[in-house]
Design an enzyme around this catalytic site. Structure first.
Site, PDB file in Angstrom:
ATOM      1  CB  CYS A 267      -0.976  -0.010   1.169  1.00  0.00           C
ATOM      2  SG  CYS A 267      -0.245   0.129   2.818  1.00  0.00           S
ATOM      3  CG  HIS A 315      -4.569   0.153   3.953  1.00  0.00           C
ATOM      4  ND1 HIS A 315      -3.902  -0.842   3.274  1.00  0.00           N
ATOM      5  CD2 HIS A 315      -5.450   0.690   3.063  1.00  0.00           C
ATOM      6  CE1 HIS A 315      -4.382  -0.921   2.033  1.00  0.00           C
ATOM      7  NE2 HIS A 315      -5.316   0.001   1.884  1.00  0.00           N
ATOM      8  CG  HIS A 327      -6.814   0.447  -1.472  1.00  0.00           C
ATOM      9  ND1 HIS A 327      -6.969  -0.211  -0.265  1.00  0.00           N
ATOM     10  CD2 HIS A 327      -7.837  -0.002  -2.254  1.00  0.00           C
ATOM     11  CE1 HIS A 327      -8.016  -1.011  -0.319  1.00  0.00           C
ATOM     12  NE2 HIS A 327      -8.565  -0.898  -1.513  1.00  0.00           N
TER      13      HIS A 327
END
Length: 352
Positions: A267, A315, A327
């Site tokens: 990520c 994240h 993402h």
């Protein structure tokens, strides 16, 4: 690491039970064995879990793996810095050693020359010379050479001290590097363990249940999709627009923990690469990227902003507008478009 000595202990005397005491001991032993089996078992040891409970545990394991991935990324960055520092210090020590050897050679040549010319007493040399004035002139050079020799010796001592200091610093940095590498190994073990447990749990589901789970989490290009050309981006500036365009170009590429492209990303690797394409250097991890620009509220989000999730800032995605982001979700799920409200929102940062 210091060695630990185990002190010797006397072996306790064995006690033997009979009658009801023996039966109670046997029952306790059987209960203990059953508890140990349940504690050491994995997905197969929990057949009572419902499909919803399995999905919840798998989600948590993936989050644990991602949090460990970000810690791994940070440790890897620091390990790289330590390795470069060790290399630089060792190179400096080698250069200084070469200079020291040159100085020693020069000093040796000077000493040998003085020895060859200093076999006669100075007064006798003056008596025997045919040109006393020339001798007196040469003698001044000899004195100067002596001063130069003393200076050379002092310089060599300083060089040796300097080399010792550089080598000591290199040893310190090598110890730091070893600690970073051990930290890397711990995080890697956590990542691989969590992912293995997640896979094992998923295999307790039926094929249809697994398919539903994967589709719901974008592993098959479901929610949000993985294709689509970017239209006009109403980004705050051209750099943000470039970052968004890069993220669109990465749609469908796999998530691989620790990856920074170009064929796979995690990520924070994706957001770092997207902004790098726009000429902006971001730090490597989620918990450092959140401080890489100006914080903005959820209501102020604009395309190109970094959006962060979970309380541990584990994240990150790239906001593209309309409540959506691009993402890299998790292993097994490719880079995709997703709504930002599918995870607990933790904050946002505007890079440029």
């Amino acid at each position: 690491m210091a060695a630990h000595r185990k002190s010797a202990h006397r072996k306790p005397k064995q006690r033997f039970f009979t009658g009801s005491a023996a039966r109670s001991a046997a029952a306790l032993a059987l209960a203990g064995a059953a508890t140990a089996t349940a504690a050491t078992g994995s997905a197969q040891a929990e057949p009572h879990l419902t499909a919803a409970q399995v999905r919840s545990k798998v989600d948590q394991l993936y989050r644990d793996a991602e949090a460990a991935t970000e810690r791994y990324n940070g440790a890897k960055e620091k390990a790289g810095d330590a390795a470069r520092s060790v290399d630089a210090l060792r190179d400096e020590a080698a250069r200084r050693t070469d200079l020291l050897n040159e100085s020693r050679h020069a000093l040796g040549s000077l000493a040998a020359a003085q020895y060859r010319s200093g076999g006669l007493d100075p007064a006798l040399q003056l008596l025997l010379t045919s040109d006393p004035d020339q001798y007196l002139e040469r003698s001044s050079y000899v004195e100067m050479a002596g001063d130069r020799q003393a200076g050379a010796i002092s310089g060599i001592r300083r060089q040796i001290t300097g080399i010792d200091q550089v080598r000591a610093r290199a040893e310190d940095e090598a110890a730091v590097l070893a600690a970073r590498e051990a930290e890397l190994a711990r995080h890697k073990k956590k990542i691989t363990s969590s992912l293995a447990d997640a896979r094992e749990l998923l295999h307790t589901l039926t094929a249809a249940e697994r398919a539903d789970y994967e589709d719901a989490n974008g592993a098959t290009g479901g929610t949000g999709g993985t294709s689509g050309a970017p239209g006009p981006v109403a980004a705050p500036n051209s750099r943000a627009a470039q970052a968004v365009a890069f993220a669109y170009g990465a749609l469908g590429k796999p998530y691989v923990w620790g990856a920074t492209g170009p064929s796979a990303y995690d990520c924070s690797g994706l957001t770092q690469a997207a902004w790098q394409a726009a000429g902006v250097s971001l730090p490597r991890t989620t918990y450092t990227q959140i401080n890489a620009g100006q914080r903005v509220s959820r209501s102020q989000l604009a395309p190109g902003d970094l959006v962060f999730f979970y309380s541990g800032i584990s994240h990150v995605g790239l906001y593209i507008g309309d409540g959506k982001m691009i993402h890299a979700p998790r292993p097994g799920a490719p880079i995709r478009i997703a709504p930002i409200d599918e995870m607990p929102f933790a904050g946002a940062t505007r890079v440029a």
